[in-house]
Write an enzyme that holds these catalytic residues in place. Structure first.
Site, PDB file in Angstrom:
ATOM      1  CG  HIS A   1      18.016  73.176  46.214  1.00 27.10           C
ATOM      2  ND1 HIS A   1      17.992  71.979  44.720  1.00 27.10           N
ATOM      3  CD2 HIS A   1      19.240  73.385  44.956  1.00 27.10           C
ATOM      4  CE1 HIS A   1      18.147  72.183  44.095  1.00 27.10           C
ATOM      5  NE2 HIS A   1      18.737  73.005  43.804  1.00 27.10           N
TER       6      HIS A   1
ATOM      7  NE  ARG B   1      19.111  68.553  39.420  1.00 22.40           N
ATOM      8  CZ  ARG B   1      18.973  69.864  39.634  1.00 22.40           C
ATOM      9  NH1 ARG B   1      19.601  70.802  40.527  1.00 22.40           N
ATOM     10  NH2 ARG B   1      18.223  70.918  39.226  1.00 22.40           N
TER      11      ARG B   1
HETATM   12  P1  NDP Z   1      27.489  72.381  33.172  1.00 27.95           P
HETATM   13  O1  NDP Z   1      26.558  71.590  32.126  1.00 27.95           O
HETATM   14  O2  NDP Z   1      28.247  73.256  32.518  1.00 27.95           O
HETATM   15  O3  NDP Z   1      28.989  71.276  33.588  1.00 27.95           O
HETATM   16  C1  NDP Z   1      28.460  69.684  34.095  1.00 27.95           C
HETATM   17  C2  NDP Z   1      29.489  68.924  34.264  1.00 27.95           C
HETATM   18  O4  NDP Z   1      29.054  67.379  34.251  1.00 27.95           O
HETATM   19  C3  NDP Z   1      30.248  68.863  32.975  1.00 27.95           C
HETATM   20  O5  NDP Z   1      31.805  68.823  33.211  1.00 27.95           O
HETATM   21  C4  NDP Z   1      30.294  67.372  32.621  1.00 27.95           C
HETATM   22  O6  NDP Z   1      31.489  67.221  31.475  1.00 27.95           O
HETATM   23  C5  NDP Z   1      30.055  66.754  33.549  1.00 27.95           C
HETATM   24  N1  NDP Z   1      29.317  65.091  33.023  1.00 27.95           N
HETATM   25  C6  NDP Z   1      28.259  65.315  32.829  1.00 27.95           C
HETATM   26  N2  NDP Z   1      27.680  64.416  32.951  1.00 27.95           N
HETATM   27  C7  NDP Z   1      29.306  63.573  33.276  1.00 27.95           C
HETATM   28  C8  NDP Z   1      29.547  61.954  32.649  1.00 27.95           C
HETATM   29  N3  NDP Z   1      28.600  61.047  32.760  1.00 27.95           N
HETATM   30  N4  NDP Z   1      31.099  61.625  33.403  1.00 27.95           N
HETATM   31  C9  NDP Z   1      31.761  62.661  33.732  1.00 27.95           C
HETATM   32  N5  NDP Z   1      31.541  63.674  33.787  1.00 27.95           N
HETATM   33  C10 NDP Z   1      30.039  64.375  33.420  1.00 27.95           C
HETATM   34  O7  NDP Z   1      26.608  72.122  34.779  1.00 27.95           O
HETATM   35  P2  NDP Z   1      26.786  73.134  35.911  1.00 27.95           P
HETATM   36  O8  NDP Z   1      28.295  73.075  36.299  1.00 27.95           O
HETATM   37  O9  NDP Z   1      26.258  74.615  35.157  1.00 27.95           O
HETATM   38  O10 NDP Z   1      25.702  72.375  36.833  1.00 27.95           O
HETATM   39  C11 NDP Z   1      25.694  71.464  37.051  1.00 27.95           C
HETATM   40  C12 NDP Z   1      24.902  70.869  37.825  1.00 27.95           C
HETATM   41  O11 NDP Z   1      24.307  72.238  39.305  1.00 27.95           O
HETATM   42  C13 NDP Z   1      23.404  71.164  37.348  1.00 27.95           C
HETATM   43  O12 NDP Z   1      23.081  70.094  36.006  1.00 27.95           O
HETATM   44  C14 NDP Z   1      22.050  71.301  38.259  1.00 27.95           C
HETATM   45  O13 NDP Z   1      21.781  70.198  38.008  1.00 27.95           O
HETATM   46  C15 NDP Z   1      23.279  71.407  39.586  1.00 27.95           C
HETATM   47  N6  NDP Z   1      22.921  72.808  39.952  1.00 27.95           N
HETATM   48  C16 NDP Z   1      22.504  72.890  41.015  1.00 27.95           C
HETATM   49  C17 NDP Z   1      22.596  73.851  42.005  1.00 27.95           C
HETATM   50  C18 NDP Z   1      21.596  74.524  43.652  1.00 27.95           C
HETATM   51  O14 NDP Z   1      21.620  74.750  44.036  1.00 27.95           O
HETATM   52  N7  NDP Z   1      22.713  73.113  44.217  1.00 27.95           N
HETATM   53  C19 NDP Z   1      22.682  75.760  41.275  1.00 27.95           C
HETATM   54  C20 NDP Z   1      22.392  75.102  40.075  1.00 27.95           C
HETATM   55  C21 NDP Z   1      22.602  74.206  39.181  1.00 27.95           C
HETATM   56  P3  NDP Z   1      31.946  68.023  30.395  1.00 27.95           P
HETATM   57  O15 NDP Z   1      32.174  68.942  30.587  1.00 27.95           O
HETATM   58  O16 NDP Z   1      32.579  66.693  29.744  1.00 27.95           O
HETATM   59  O17 NDP Z   1      30.343  67.752  29.152  1.00 27.95           O
END
Ligand code: NDP
Length: 312
Positions: free
Chosen positions: A276, A228
């Site tokens: 994107h 994001r």
């Molecule tokens: P997930 O929810 O599976 O994973 C999110 C990861 O971020 C987890 O490892 C989580 O940690 C970590 N995280 C969240 N908050 C924190 C924090 N405060 N500190 C450290 N680590 C943190 O999401 P996805 O992997 O499926 O997707 C991630 C993002 O990618 C989506 O939310 C979306 O915004 C974006 N996206 C972009 C796309 C594009 O085309 N560019 C397409 C699809 C998604 P933990 O494992 O410990 O919970």
């Protein structure tokens, strides 16, 4: 009981084409397309992508679940007009995760084999050779080790890179060093040649990469953001590139999309932009919509329900 499909993104997927797919798993359910224009008490679940239009809530008094077709739910959770009583679920596509990992690999290899320099040199008819960097000496740091980040990390590992990841909770993934917390983040950034952002936009991650945090990057590092746009403070990134704190950046996501025409990212010689598109296909999980409709009806645990407190 009914399901509403209100996508408003026909370039990507029309309501009718999504209805055709979902209907095959819900043959006896009345699926309604498009924004409602009169009260529809039968709708219990609504799908959307990008932004959810809360003005339709006036027509949906019994809406219980909003299903994002895609992964990021930041816009809906940030909307004060969206009631906390309505549950939210997202998608988690293995196909899209792999696409995004491939996007990152393509970018890293383009830098590692100097492709971007040769593209510029060709315009000047300049026959200058550069030695490629050795993969086994290059360190990839992945911010976020969720569904997508984990796939990114594992693809780089397969190609022989050294790989670390940073997440909220510690991970035990073979071959990948796990970091957590502020100190862990600074340590990982300090030895990463490529930093890949695949974090959701939350209270804690927004503006995480600011001027102070950028000081932890190697001056030779390249930053790739596919999660994001809110992760990075735009002006701080531009300053870091201008002053040699950071070498280059590839950005697929932005605070405002489409990226405004007067935004400094467009013309910056050290920034590569894609609109994107790093993740596109989610068809392997489209049936999760039907699954969640049935689970909602039967009071079963939903697939990929969002934790509103965590914001993802
Ligand atoms: P997930 O929810 O599976 O994973 C999110 C990861 O971020 C987890 O490892 C989580 O940690 C970590 N995280 C969240 N908050 C924190 C924090 N405060 N500190 C450290 N680590 C943190 O999401 P996805 O992997 O499926 O997707 C991630 C993002 O990618 C989506 O939310 C979306 O915004 C974006 N996206 C972009 C796309 C594009 O085309 N560019 C397409 C699809 C998604 P933990 O494992 O410990 O919970």
């Amino acid at each position: 009981m009914s399901l509403l499909i209100d996508m408003r993104n026909p370039e990507w997927m029309t309501d009718v084409s999504l209805k055709a797919l979902v209907s095959s798993s819900l043959p006896n359910v009345n699926i309604v397309c498009g924004p409602p224009e009169l009260t529809m008490p039968e709708i219990i679940m609504a799908t959307f992508t990008n932004t959810f239009d809360t003005s339709i809530l006036q027509y949906l008094p019994n809406l219980r679940l909003v299903q994002k077709v895609g992964a990021g739910v930041d816009s809906i959770l940030a909307d004060p007009k969206f009631p906390t009583s309505i549950r939210v679920s997202r998608m988690s596509s293995g196909k899209q995760s792999l696409e995004m990992a491939e996007y990152c690999l393509a970018e890293v290899l383009a830098y590692q084999r100097n492709i971007r320099f040769y593209q510029k040199n060709q315009i000047q008819k300049d026959w200058q050779q550069y030695a490629p960097l050795c993969i086994k000496n290059l360190h990839i740091g992945v911010l976020g080790l969720g569904q997508i980040g984990r796939k990114v990390a594992q693809l780089f590992l397969k190609y022989g890179f050294k790989v670390s990841g940073w997440s909220r909770s510690s991970k035990n993934i073979k071959g990948i060093k796990s970091y957590t917390g502020h100190d862990g983040l600074e340590t990982m950034l300090s030895h990463s040649d490529y930093v890949i952002g695949i974090l959701p936009s939350t209270r804690e991650t927004d503006n995480l990469i600011d001027a102070e945090m950028l000081k932890n990057f190697k001056s030779s590092a390249i930053f790739i953001n596919i999660g994001r746009g809110n992760l990075v403070v735009d002006n701080d990134l531009v300053d870091a590139l201008n002053t040699g704190v950071l070498k280059a950046a590839t950005l697929d996501v932005f605070r405002q999309e489409p990226l405004p025409l007067d935004h400094p990212f467009w013309d910056h010689s050290k920034i590569a932009i894609t609109p994107h598109v790093s993740g596109w296909n989610v068809d392997d999980t489209i049936m999760d919509i039907a699954q969640n409709y049935l689970r909602l009806l039967n009071n079963e645990r939903l697939l990929h329900e969002v934790d509103r407190d965590l914001g993802y």
